[in-house]
Write an enzyme that holds these catalytic residues in place. Structure first.
Site, PDB file in Angstrom:
ATOM      1  N   ASP A 160      -5.191   3.089   4.191  1.00  0.00           N
ATOM      2  CA  ASP A 160      -3.729   3.141   4.186  1.00  0.00           C
ATOM      3  C   ASP A 160      -3.140   4.505   3.817  1.00  0.00           C
ATOM      4  O   ASP A 160      -3.756   5.292   3.097  1.00  0.00           O
ATOM      5  CB  ASP A 160      -3.175   2.122   3.188  1.00  0.00           C
ATOM      6  CG  ASP A 160      -3.162   0.702   3.730  1.00  0.00           C
ATOM      7  OD1 ASP A 160      -2.414  -0.123   3.194  1.00  0.00           O
ATOM      8  OD2 ASP A 160      -3.891   0.413   4.691  1.00  0.00           O
ATOM      9  N   ASP A 161      -1.896   4.694   4.287  1.00  0.00           N
ATOM     10  CA  ASP A 161      -0.938   5.715   3.831  1.00  0.00           C
ATOM     11  C   ASP A 161      -1.157   7.098   4.411  1.00  0.00           C
ATOM     12  O   ASP A 161      -0.495   8.054   3.995  1.00  0.00           O
ATOM     13  CB  ASP A 161      -0.898   5.819   2.298  1.00  0.00           C
ATOM     14  CG  ASP A 161      -0.404   4.543   1.635  1.00  0.00           C
ATOM     15  OD1 ASP A 161       0.020   3.629   2.360  1.00  0.00           O
ATOM     16  OD2 ASP A 161      -0.446   4.463   0.392  1.00  0.00           O
ATOM     17  N   HIS A 173       2.390   1.098   9.444  1.00  0.00           N
ATOM     18  CA  HIS A 173       2.584   0.881   8.004  1.00  0.00           C
ATOM     19  C   HIS A 173       3.984   1.308   7.571  1.00  0.00           C
ATOM     20  O   HIS A 173       4.179   1.716   6.422  1.00  0.00           O
ATOM     21  CB  HIS A 173       1.512   1.641   7.228  1.00  0.00           C
ATOM     22  CG  HIS A 173       1.281   1.152   5.825  1.00  0.00           C
ATOM     23  ND1 HIS A 173       1.385  -0.165   5.457  1.00  0.00           N
ATOM     24  CD2 HIS A 173       0.950   1.835   4.677  1.00  0.00           C
ATOM     25  CE1 HIS A 173       1.130  -0.292   4.163  1.00  0.00           C
ATOM     26  NE2 HIS A 173       0.870   0.909   3.667  1.00  0.00           N
ATOM     27  N   HIS A 206       7.441   3.488   3.694  1.00  0.00           N
ATOM     28  CA  HIS A 206       6.573   2.830   2.720  1.00  0.00           C
ATOM     29  C   HIS A 206       7.382   2.239   1.560  1.00  0.00           C
ATOM     30  O   HIS A 206       7.050   2.395   0.379  1.00  0.00           O
ATOM     31  CB  HIS A 206       5.512   3.785   2.178  1.00  0.00           C
ATOM     32  CG  HIS A 206       4.339   3.083   1.556  1.00  0.00           C
ATOM     33  ND1 HIS A 206       4.305   2.721   0.223  1.00  0.00           N
ATOM     34  CD2 HIS A 206       3.168   2.659   2.081  1.00  0.00           C
ATOM     35  CE1 HIS A 206       3.158   2.120  -0.053  1.00  0.00           C
ATOM     36  NE2 HIS A 206       2.453   2.056   1.064  1.00  0.00           N
ATOM     37  N   HIS A 232      -7.436   3.846   0.576  1.00  0.00           N
ATOM     38  CA  HIS A 232      -6.347   4.761   0.906  1.00  0.00           C
ATOM     39  C   HIS A 232      -6.885   6.143   1.252  1.00  0.00           C
ATOM     40  O   HIS A 232      -7.848   6.617   0.642  1.00  0.00           O
ATOM     41  CB  HIS A 232      -5.369   4.886  -0.268  1.00  0.00           C
ATOM     42  CG  HIS A 232      -4.604   3.629  -0.560  1.00  0.00           C
ATOM     43  ND1 HIS A 232      -5.150   2.582  -1.255  1.00  0.00           N
ATOM     44  CD2 HIS A 232      -3.342   3.260  -0.221  1.00  0.00           C
ATOM     45  CE1 HIS A 232      -4.256   1.602  -1.344  1.00  0.00           C
ATOM     46  NE2 HIS A 232      -3.160   1.985  -0.736  1.00  0.00           N
TER      47      HIS A 232
END
Length: 289
Positions: free
Chosen positions: A107-108, A158, A162, A257
């Site tokens: 993620d991210d 995503h 965020h 992540h």
């Protein structure tokens, strides 16, 4: 004649009495039924569909664990895009293949420092993963988006900002966050079938019935997770591994992540995690679409 008339009078009176009694009985039954909540109208309310919760029962706010409950009332219709299909709006907690398989999700990112390290590690290990990208990050690093695709990994929307509280925001805001990021990632990918986005993961698991349907209407399966490594907290590699071993019985989808700060612990823990999982006889795959 007089005798017959009297008899008829008695019959009429008797009939009237029976009707009155029946009316009293009927009224009593009606009152009892209404008070018990068992009339047809109230049965319809009690047994009919109820609005689905924003997060499925048994889940923490991050959308992990438990069995998702599909919403019964779809959100506002969205305009399907070219990669839209018949996708379930339920949050997925399964791998595509059965058996002893896990699905790594990252993620991210993409991040110019940490994403290349994660890609190098995955290539060396012969493993594919799903990269959940933030829209502006993808827009700023189209080279990394293309590299993720070239290495055979999958993309996941995503959101734009965020915002882990987006489930508290309006449907218009949710739509902008989801479809805005989707467009950014697709543009960075350069188009084509390889650049499709099969998943949407809400920041912090902040799904709503509307956002799940919106994503599904646009070809993206809502993606949850079962193992929260908590690598984003940077608790130390040993603690990350403890989290993985403790939560792995929850299900196959593991959360790591590659963006959002210093991910040196994440990269080291990912390497150790892969070695440990292989030693335990696990295979690697993608989440179910």
């Amino acid at each position: 004649m007089t005798r017959l008339t009297a008899r008829r009078r008695h019959l009429v009176i008797a009939a009237g009495g029976l009707i009155a009694i029946a009316g009293v009985i009927s009224g009593t039954v009606a009152v009892a039924t209404e008070g018990s909540g068992s009339s047809r109208g109230e049965e319809t309310i009690a047994q009919g569909p109820t609005p689905a919760p924003d997060k499925a029962p048994g889940k923490s706010p991050d959308g992990k664990g438990g069995t998702p409950t599909p919403p019964t009332t779809p959100g506002a219709p969205a305009t399907p895009t070219s990669n839209a299909g018949r996708v379930s709006p339920e949050i997925v907690h399964e791998a595509e293949t059965g058996g002893k398989v896990v699905a790594l999700t990252i993620d991210d990112g993409p991040d110019p420092k940490w994403t290349p390290k994660v890609l190098e590690l995955l290539k060396k290990s012969g493993i594919k993963a799903t990269f959940c990208m933030i829209g502006p990050q993808a827009k700023a690093r189209p080279d990394l988006v293309k590299q993720v695709i070239a290495d055979g990994h999958r993309l996941c929307d995503h959101s734009v900002d965020h915002n882990t509280a987006m489930d508290k925001r309006s449907e218009d805001y949710q739509k902008q966050q989801i479809l805005g990021a989707k467009k950014m990632i697709e543009d960075a990918a350069g188009g084509g079938p390889a650049g499709t986005i099969p998943y949407y993961r809400a920041p912090g698991g902040a799904f709503t019935p509307y956002s799940r349907h919106l994503a599904a209407d646009n070809g993206m399966r809502p993606l949850g997770w079962d193992v929260d490594t908590r690598d984003w907290q940077r608790p130390g590699v040993d603690r990350i591994m403890e989290n993985i071993k403790r939560e792995l019985p929850n299900g196959p989808i593991i959360l790591f992540h590659d963006g959002g700060g210093d991910r040196s612990q994440s990269v080291e823990a990912l390497a150790r995690c892969i070695d440990w999982l292989k030693g335990e006889g696990y295979g690697f795959g993608f989440p179910k679409v």
